[in-house]
Design a protein around this motif. Structure first.
Motif, PDB file in Angstrom:
ATOM      1  N   TYR A  65       0.823  -1.209   0.000  1.00  0.00           N
ATOM      2  CA  TYR A  65       0.000   0.000   0.000  1.00  0.00           C
ATOM      3  C   TYR A  65       0.858   1.260   0.000  1.00  0.00           C
ATOM      4  N   PHE A  69      -1.163   1.583  -4.916  1.00  0.00           N
ATOM      5  CA  PHE A  69      -2.483   1.104  -4.529  1.00  0.00           C
ATOM      6  C   PHE A  69      -3.106   0.303  -5.666  1.00  0.00           C
ATOM      7  N   ILE A  71      -5.870  -2.278  -6.238  1.00  0.00           N
ATOM      8  CA  ILE A  71      -7.031  -2.810  -5.531  1.00  0.00           C
ATOM      9  C   ILE A  71      -7.120  -4.333  -5.596  1.00  0.00           C
ATOM     10  N   ASN A  74      -4.081  -6.125  -3.672  1.00  0.00           N
ATOM     11  CA  ASN A  74      -4.134  -5.889  -2.235  1.00  0.00           C
ATOM     12  C   ASN A  74      -5.373  -6.510  -1.596  1.00  0.00           C
ATOM     13  N   ILE A 134      -3.907   1.324   7.641  1.00  0.00           N
ATOM     14  CA  ILE A 134      -4.206   1.434   6.210  1.00  0.00           C
ATOM     15  C   ILE A 134      -5.653   1.840   5.996  1.00  0.00           C
ATOM     16  N   VAL A 135      -6.560   1.192   6.712  1.00  0.00           N
ATOM     17  CA  VAL A 135      -7.994   1.499   6.585  1.00  0.00           C
ATOM     18  C   VAL A 135      -8.262   2.943   7.017  1.00  0.00           C
ATOM     19  N   VAL A 137      -6.177   5.530   6.917  1.00  0.00           N
ATOM     20  CA  VAL A 137      -5.653   6.466   5.917  1.00  0.00           C
ATOM     21  C   VAL A 137      -6.491   6.453   4.642  1.00  0.00           C
ATOM     22  N   GLN A 138      -6.879   5.258   4.183  1.00  0.00           N
ATOM     23  CA  GLN A 138      -7.608   5.136   2.929  1.00  0.00           C
ATOM     24  C   GLN A 138      -9.074   5.561   3.043  1.00  0.00           C
ATOM     25  N   PHE A 139      -9.638   5.415   4.236  1.00  0.00           N
ATOM     26  CA  PHE A 139     -11.068   5.709   4.388  1.00  0.00           C
ATOM     27  C   PHE A 139     -11.304   6.738   5.495  1.00  0.00           C
TER      28      PHE A 139
END
Length: 218
Positions: A65, A69, A71, A74, A134-135, A137-139
């Motif tokens: 990640y 990125f 999808i 990952n 990660i979740v 930062v991404q969401f």
């Protein structure tokens, strides 16, 4: 797999605590075999390797990640990680193998199993935290917290499937129909609900207590 080994085991910032505790744990098992002339708890070494696998996978996912990125790639890595994550916390259930033949042997086995349990939770919590970041930062923080709660309780349910119903991670591929049938049937059992609730809460509380320390060191 080669990439996983290269990135994880040859990385200069390797987790020295994990390596040290793993060496001590394996040494205790080998010493037990030497003293008792029995291979009774040798399977704990295999269980430890299974516990470390999701930890190593989370490291690889974190690196993937950070680099780019993708999808599809990952998502597959995350599914594999999630499938094997319960193995980290599964070690706490190995206390069922405590031997009561003598106080000395009972005490030795208790220390041995306790160390493996600590290692399992250590790798499991750090693994969850990596994906949590990660979740986040991404969401968003809200989705990250939802992921956290779901992961803890689903991991506990996965342990129920493994310890009580005697399935393992490989049965998703090797024996999917029987696994699905047993899964559906277990959803109606109070035993499964209580097991999942209690162990899931223990995992969640362990994460909450560890999170401030993890935030400072990662």
């Amino acid at each position: 797999m080669n990439k996983l080994i290269t990135i994880y085991f040859f990385n200069k910032k390797q987790d020295s605590i994990l390596i040290l505790l793993s060496i001590i744990s394996i040494t205790l098992v080998l010493l037990r075999i030497k003293i008792t002339h029995s291979f009774y708890l040798l399977f704990m070494v295999w269980n430890l390797l299974l516990a470390i696998l999701p930890y190593a996978l989370s490291y690889l996912i974190d690196k993937e990640y950070a680099l780019k990125f993708e999808i599809s790639k990952n998502t597959i890595l995350l599914l594999i990680w999630f499938l094997f994550l319960p193995n980290s916390f599964y070690l706490i259930t190995d206390f069922v193998h405590l031997n009561h033949r003598s106080i000395l042997q009972f005490s030795y086995d208790f220390i041995l199993l306790s160390l493996y349990t600590i290692l399992g939770f250590y790798t499991g919590i750090k693994s969850i935290y990596r994906i949590y970041k990660i979740v986040f930062v991404q969401f968003s923080h809200k989705i990250a917290n939802g992921y956290l709660v779901a992961t803890c309780y689903l991991s506990a349910y996965g342990i129920y499937l493994g310890r009580i119903l005697r399935f393992n991670s490989w049965d998703v591929i090797n024996n999917p129909l029987e696994l699905l049938t047993s899964l559906i049937e277990s959803l109606l059992k109070l035993e499964a609900l209580l097991f999942t609730l209690i162990l899931g809460t223990i995992i969640l509380l362990s994460f909450i207590v560890s999170k401030p320390h993890l935030s400072k060191n990662q």
